[in-house]
Write a protein that holds these residues in place. Structure first.
Motif, PDB file in Angstrom:
ATOM      1  N   GLN A 174       8.667 -59.129   7.458  1.00 27.48           N
ATOM      2  CA  GLN A 174       9.322 -59.361   6.181  1.00 27.48           C
ATOM      3  C   GLN A 174       8.483 -60.320   5.357  1.00 27.48           C
ATOM      4  O   GLN A 174       7.735 -61.119   5.882  1.00 27.48           O
ATOM      5  CB  GLN A 174      10.716 -59.919   6.398  1.00 27.48           C
ATOM      6  N   SER A 175       8.646 -60.209   4.039  1.00 22.59           N
ATOM      7  CA  SER A 175       7.915 -61.049   3.100  1.00 22.59           C
ATOM      8  C   SER A 175       6.414 -60.983   3.378  1.00 22.59           C
ATOM      9  O   SER A 175       5.765 -61.983   3.627  1.00 22.59           O
ATOM     10  CB  SER A 175       8.423 -62.491   3.132  1.00 22.59           C
ATOM     11  N   ALA A 176       5.897 -59.769   3.343  1.00 22.37           N
ATOM     12  CA  ALA A 176       4.466 -59.537   3.544  1.00 22.37           C
ATOM     13  C   ALA A 176       3.664 -60.431   2.606  1.00 22.37           C
ATOM     14  O   ALA A 176       3.977 -60.541   1.430  1.00 22.37           O
ATOM     15  CB  ALA A 176       4.138 -58.069   3.290  1.00 22.37           C
ATOM     16  N   PRO A 177       2.635 -61.109   3.112  1.00 18.97           N
ATOM     17  CA  PRO A 177       1.855 -62.030   2.289  1.00 18.97           C
ATOM     18  C   PRO A 177       0.988 -61.303   1.260  1.00 18.97           C
ATOM     19  O   PRO A 177       0.710 -60.105   1.383  1.00 18.97           O
ATOM     20  CB  PRO A 177       0.997 -62.778   3.307  1.00 18.97           C
ATOM     21  N   ILE A 178       0.561 -62.055   0.275  1.00 16.00           N
ATOM     22  CA  ILE A 178      -0.275 -61.515  -0.805  1.00 16.00           C
ATOM     23  C   ILE A 178      -1.506 -60.813  -0.236  1.00 16.00           C
ATOM     24  O   ILE A 178      -1.885 -59.737  -0.701  1.00 16.00           O
ATOM     25  CB  ILE A 178      -0.678 -62.632  -1.786  1.00 16.00           C
ATOM     26  N   GLU A 179      -2.123 -61.391   0.803  1.00 21.67           N
ATOM     27  CA  GLU A 179      -3.337 -60.795   1.374  1.00 21.67           C
ATOM     28  C   GLU A 179      -3.064 -59.397   1.922  1.00 21.67           C
ATOM     29  O   GLU A 179      -3.886 -58.490   1.752  1.00 21.67           O
ATOM     30  CB  GLU A 179      -3.900 -61.684   2.489  1.00 21.67           C
ATOM     31  N   SER A 180      -1.925 -59.217   2.551  1.00 23.10           N
ATOM     32  CA  SER A 180      -1.574 -57.897   3.097  1.00 23.10           C
ATOM     33  C   SER A 180      -1.283 -56.905   1.983  1.00 23.10           C
ATOM     34  O   SER A 180      -1.663 -55.737   2.061  1.00 23.10           O
ATOM     35  CB  SER A 180      -0.356 -57.998   4.009  1.00 23.10           C
ATOM     36  N   ILE A 181      -0.610 -57.377   0.940  1.00 20.31           N
ATOM     37  CA  ILE A 181      -0.314 -56.502  -0.194  1.00 20.31           C
ATOM     38  C   ILE A 181      -1.608 -56.127  -0.908  1.00 20.31           C
ATOM     39  O   ILE A 181      -1.802 -54.975  -1.295  1.00 20.31           O
ATOM     40  CB  ILE A 181       0.701 -57.164  -1.146  1.00 20.31           C
ATOM     41  N   ALA A 182      -2.532 -57.079  -1.035  1.00 17.87           N
ATOM     42  CA  ALA A 182      -3.827 -56.789  -1.663  1.00 17.87           C
ATOM     43  C   ALA A 182      -4.592 -55.738  -0.855  1.00 17.87           C
ATOM     44  O   ALA A 182      -5.170 -54.799  -1.425  1.00 17.87           O
ATOM     45  CB  ALA A 182      -4.648 -58.062  -1.805  1.00 17.87           C
ATOM     46  N   ALA A 183      -4.588 -55.870   0.453  1.00 14.54           N
ATOM     47  CA  ALA A 183      -5.272 -54.882   1.305  1.00 14.54           C
ATOM     48  C   ALA A 183      -4.630 -53.508   1.136  1.00 14.54           C
ATOM     49  O   ALA A 183      -5.333 -52.488   1.065  1.00 14.54           O
ATOM     50  CB  ALA A 183      -5.211 -55.326   2.768  1.00 14.54           C
ATOM     51  N   TYR A 184      -3.315 -53.469   1.053  1.00 11.82           N
ATOM     52  CA  TYR A 184      -2.586 -52.218   0.825  1.00 11.82           C
ATOM     53  C   TYR A 184      -3.004 -51.589  -0.508  1.00 11.82           C
ATOM     54  O   TYR A 184      -3.297 -50.392  -0.579  1.00 11.82           O
ATOM     55  CB  TYR A 184      -1.083 -52.519   0.844  1.00 11.82           C
ATOM     56  N   LEU A 185      -3.069 -52.399  -1.567  1.00 16.10           N
ATOM     57  CA  LEU A 185      -3.449 -51.887  -2.887  1.00 16.10           C
ATOM     58  C   LEU A 185      -4.896 -51.395  -2.905  1.00 16.10           C
ATOM     59  O   LEU A 185      -5.206 -50.402  -3.564  1.00 16.10           O
ATOM     60  CB  LEU A 185      -3.233 -52.964  -3.956  1.00 16.10           C
ATOM     61  N   LYS A 186      -5.770 -52.093  -2.186  1.00 13.49           N
ATOM     62  CA  LYS A 186      -7.161 -51.629  -2.080  1.00 13.49           C
ATOM     63  C   LYS A 186      -7.211 -50.257  -1.441  1.00 13.49           C
ATOM     64  O   LYS A 186      -7.919 -49.359  -1.912  1.00 13.49           O
ATOM     65  CB  LYS A 186      -8.000 -52.617  -1.257  1.00 13.49           C
ATOM     66  N   GLN A 187      -6.458 -50.090  -0.368  1.00 10.50           N
ATOM     67  CA  GLN A 187      -6.470 -48.826   0.360  1.00 10.50           C
ATOM     68  C   GLN A 187      -5.825 -47.704  -0.454  1.00 10.50           C
ATOM     69  O   GLN A 187      -6.387 -46.617  -0.567  1.00 10.50           O
ATOM     70  CB  GLN A 187      -5.728 -48.992   1.681  1.00 10.50           C
ATOM     71  N   VAL A 188      -4.666 -47.961  -1.021  1.00  2.72           N
ATOM     72  CA  VAL A 188      -3.909 -46.911  -1.705  1.00  2.72           C
ATOM     73  C   VAL A 188      -4.486 -46.570  -3.075  1.00  2.72           C
ATOM     74  O   VAL A 188      -4.556 -45.401  -3.448  1.00  2.72           O
ATOM     75  CB  VAL A 188      -2.420 -47.326  -1.834  1.00  2.72           C
ATOM     76  N   HIS A 189      -4.914 -47.600  -3.820  1.00  2.00           N
ATOM     77  CA  HIS A 189      -5.373 -47.369  -5.191  1.00  2.00           C
ATOM     78  C   HIS A 189      -6.876 -47.508  -5.372  1.00  2.00           C
ATOM     79  O   HIS A 189      -7.381 -47.281  -6.474  1.00  2.00           O
ATOM     80  CB  HIS A 189      -4.654 -48.320  -6.153  1.00  2.00           C
ATOM     81  N   GLY A 190      -7.588 -47.919  -4.329  1.00  2.00           N
ATOM     82  CA  GLY A 190      -9.033 -48.067  -4.427  1.00  2.00           C
ATOM     83  C   GLY A 190      -9.474 -49.252  -5.271  1.00  2.00           C
ATOM     84  O   GLY A 190     -10.588 -49.272  -5.777  1.00  2.00           O
ATOM     85  N   TYR A 191      -8.608 -50.253  -5.430  1.00  2.00           N
ATOM     86  CA  TYR A 191      -8.965 -51.436  -6.214  1.00  2.00           C
ATOM     87  C   TYR A 191     -10.033 -52.247  -5.500  1.00  2.00           C
ATOM     88  O   TYR A 191     -10.107 -52.264  -4.283  1.00  2.00           O
ATOM     89  CB  TYR A 191      -7.753 -52.348  -6.402  1.00  2.00           C
ATOM     90  N   ASP A 192     -10.852 -52.956  -6.300  1.00  2.00           N
ATOM     91  CA  ASP A 192     -11.770 -53.917  -5.693  1.00  2.00           C
ATOM     92  C   ASP A 192     -10.968 -55.160  -5.310  1.00  2.00           C
ATOM     93  O   ASP A 192      -9.786 -55.275  -5.646  1.00  2.00           O
ATOM     94  CB  ASP A 192     -12.934 -54.249  -6.632  1.00  2.00           C
ATOM     95  N   SER A 193     -11.602 -56.072  -4.607  1.00  2.00           N
ATOM     96  CA  SER A 193     -10.892 -57.252  -4.084  1.00  2.00           C
ATOM     97  C   SER A 193     -10.258 -58.105  -5.175  1.00  2.00           C
ATOM     98  O   SER A 193      -9.127 -58.582  -5.024  1.00  2.00           O
ATOM     99  CB  SER A 193     -11.837 -58.119  -3.256  1.00  2.00           C
ATOM    100  N   VAL A 194     -10.970 -58.296  -6.265  1.00  2.00           N
ATOM    101  CA  VAL A 194     -10.456 -59.144  -7.352  1.00  2.00           C
ATOM    102  C   VAL A 194      -9.213 -58.516  -7.981  1.00  2.00           C
ATOM    103  O   VAL A 194      -8.181 -59.173  -8.140  1.00  2.00           O
ATOM    104  CB  VAL A 194     -11.551 -59.397  -8.420  1.00  2.00           C
TER     105      VAL A 194
END
Length: 75
Positions: free
Chosen positions: A7-27
């Motif tokens: 629960q309450s997944a941290p920002i780092e995990s959400i960022a990794a998810y967004l990178k994977q799903v949307h192909g975003y760069d780290s920034v």
């Protein structure tokens, strides 16, 4: 809800998810994740959700509050 979720997944995990799903760069992924968490916290303060987590399939999910479930007639 399963016991093998965080629960309450941290920002780092959400960022990794967004990178994977949307192909975003780290920034961009970190920026977007911070925005997501800000909005989740707002929804939490307003009493709409209790928290958020990644489900067993790796999808980001919200945990609705009891009040929200009552309003939706799901409780």
């Amino acid at each position: 809800m399963s016991d093998n979720i965080s629960q309450s997944a941290p920002i780092e995990s959400i960022a990794a998810y967004l990178k994977q799903v949307h192909g975003y760069d780290s920034v961009r992924a970190t920026f977007e994740a911070e925005q997501v968490v800000t909005e989740f916290r707002k929804m939490q303060r307003l009493g709409y959700i209790q928290g958020w987590y990644f489900d067993e399939q790796g999808h980001l999910e919200l945990i609705p509050s009891d009040d929200t479930l009552n309003r939706l007639g799901e409780k």
